[in-house]
Design a protein around this motif. Sequence first.
Motif, PDB file in Angstrom:
ATOM      1  N   UNK B 125     -11.290  16.916 -42.480  1.00 40.30           N
ATOM      2  CA  UNK B 125     -11.501  17.604 -43.764  1.00 40.30           C
ATOM      3  C   UNK B 125     -12.199  18.957 -43.561  1.00 40.30           C
ATOM      4  N   UNK B 126     -13.166  18.995 -42.688  1.00 39.77           N
ATOM      5  CA  UNK B 126     -13.967  20.223 -42.530  1.00 39.77           C
ATOM      6  C   UNK B 126     -13.251  21.296 -41.714  1.00 39.77           C
ATOM      7  N   UNK B 127     -12.069  20.971 -41.151  1.00 33.32           N
ATOM      8  CA  UNK B 127     -11.323  21.967 -40.367  1.00 33.32           C
ATOM      9  C   UNK B 127     -10.064  22.445 -41.099  1.00 33.32           C
ATOM     10  N   UNK B 128      -9.852  21.958 -42.315  1.00 38.86           N
ATOM     11  CA  UNK B 128      -8.590  22.243 -42.997  1.00 38.86           C
ATOM     12  C   UNK B 128      -8.388  23.744 -43.215  1.00 38.86           C
ATOM     13  N   UNK B 129      -9.461  24.465 -43.510  1.00 41.73           N
ATOM     14  CA  UNK B 129      -9.296  25.907 -43.727  1.00 41.73           C
ATOM     15  C   UNK B 129      -8.659  26.613 -42.537  1.00 41.73           C
ATOM     16  N   UNK B 130      -8.899  26.101 -41.334  1.00 42.32           N
ATOM     17  CA  UNK B 130      -8.369  26.742 -40.117  1.00 42.32           C
ATOM     18  C   UNK B 130      -6.848  26.678 -40.031  1.00 42.32           C
ATOM     19  N   UNK B 131      -6.219  25.735 -40.730  1.00 37.24           N
ATOM     20  CA  UNK B 131      -4.766  25.575 -40.580  1.00 37.24           C
ATOM     21  C   UNK B 131      -4.000  26.159 -41.765  1.00 37.24           C
ATOM     22  N   UNK B 132      -4.728  26.745 -42.723  1.00 35.71           N
ATOM     23  CA  UNK B 132      -4.068  27.296 -43.918  1.00 35.71           C
ATOM     24  C   UNK B 132      -3.765  28.780 -43.714  1.00 35.71           C
TER      25      UNK B 132
END
Lengths: 254, 254
Positions: B125-132
């Motif tokens: 959840x805390x790494x999702x921004x990295x894949x957007x």
Amino acid sequence: MRIARFVVDSDPMYGVIEGDEVTQIAGDPFFNGVQPTGQKFALDDVRLVAPIIPRSKIVCVGRNYADHVKELGNEVPASPLLFFKPNTSVVGPNEPVTLPSFSEETSYEAELAVVIGRICKDVPVEKVNDVIFGYTCANDLTARDAQRSDGQWARAKGWDGSCPLGPWIETELDTDNLRVTSRLDGETRQDGNTADMIWGIPELISYISEAFTLLPGDVILTGTPAGVGLVREGQRCEVEIEGIGTLQNVFRSH
Amino acid sequence: MRIARFVVDSDPMYGVIEGDEVTQIAGDPFFNGVQPTGQKFALDDVRLVAPIIPRSKIVCVGRNYADHVKELGNEVPASPLLFFKPNTSVVGPNEPVTLPSFSEETSYEAELAVVIGRICKDVPVEKVNDVIFGYTCANDLTARDAQRSDGQWARAKGWDGSCPLGPWIETELDTDNLRVTSRLDGETRQDGNTADMIWGIPELISYISEAFTLLPGDVILTGTPAGVGLVREGQRCEVEIEGIGTLQNVFRSH
């Protein structure tokens, strides 16, 4: 003709299989036709990979054999029951399948797969043969617990590895009366026949193409006969279709 | 940054929109990053097309706003309800949508779409921004009658034209509190807010990526707020999302 996709050193190539040899094809037979280069390899020296990774979609048909509908306690649907698998679900022959982390109940389902050869929409039943490139074996791997709990089947039937395809595409095949079998660790589990499909391939592709434009390399899975069951880590599943060959995969835990 | 895909003469190009101009990007920003060429066009002189045609999949989330769950008489699912649209369902901004031949009840559904920028699997959840990569507007067009009759939603939600996307991808956006509206012939029909999503974007992408490897250009549709309704031939539907812009399409009969 048997069209395989294979690896010798690095990038996959297409080839035509004759006996125990494969002759390389120039480029992509879905767009360039079958143009052999003359370069031959022994089948033993190459690694077969999935004969097609669709650029668009895998359209699957549920509940298309009455005996399988019965074994799961379902009813025959009034029209073909369609669902999708994404292209990230495809693995090739002999490629290990990692069981999904979210499931404790993964089932095999042996199916005849149709590979589309031409862009098409609203194909009349009598023209369906014109849009077919060929046929291969598929295993419609299904996380039964997720299928029950989720309602929609995207996760249950679309996880990475849930669509083994292969070992190659057979372009010449009369599909009216073909034995479809699966074996788990060598023991026969499914033994059906395409003659028992509720909707035949012409009806299916005509129906599917009313809703979706089909692209070259799209794949249609035509349903599974009775005898489905669960697989465990370490087991080996074979899907054999008369006139095509055998698709084999081993399961490993996540 | 606003990334658009557009046509001037023939092949689509990518570009960065600033004011009423678009500056061409070299190649595909999903693989080469954003490298402006210096070539500029007036926005009025180009035709915007769908900002992305996924190479793999569109993963959609059903019943993710409580007020919409209620208006259709459904229950909030225990986990995100996932389904697929194929890439053949995508159309661009201002592109006419042909209503499906098999339905008499097509509905609009305004949704925030997330565009994936990196290959990824099992994203915490805390790494999702990295894949957007960014965000765009989507209309999850749905054949309600087929949705009721088919059980699985492939046909009801996957037909050609059922996924308008655009007008561009906004790469910088805080999505916690954005107004999501739709208008039919100029009259507001849906007026929701992303703050009311049952599952937020981090939870959704983490959950989705447990089942499926996501590829650059894959698109996630995050559900629709209350106010859905049917469209008729000749009507114009706008989906507006705060901070992105407005996606407009007109419907025509088959």
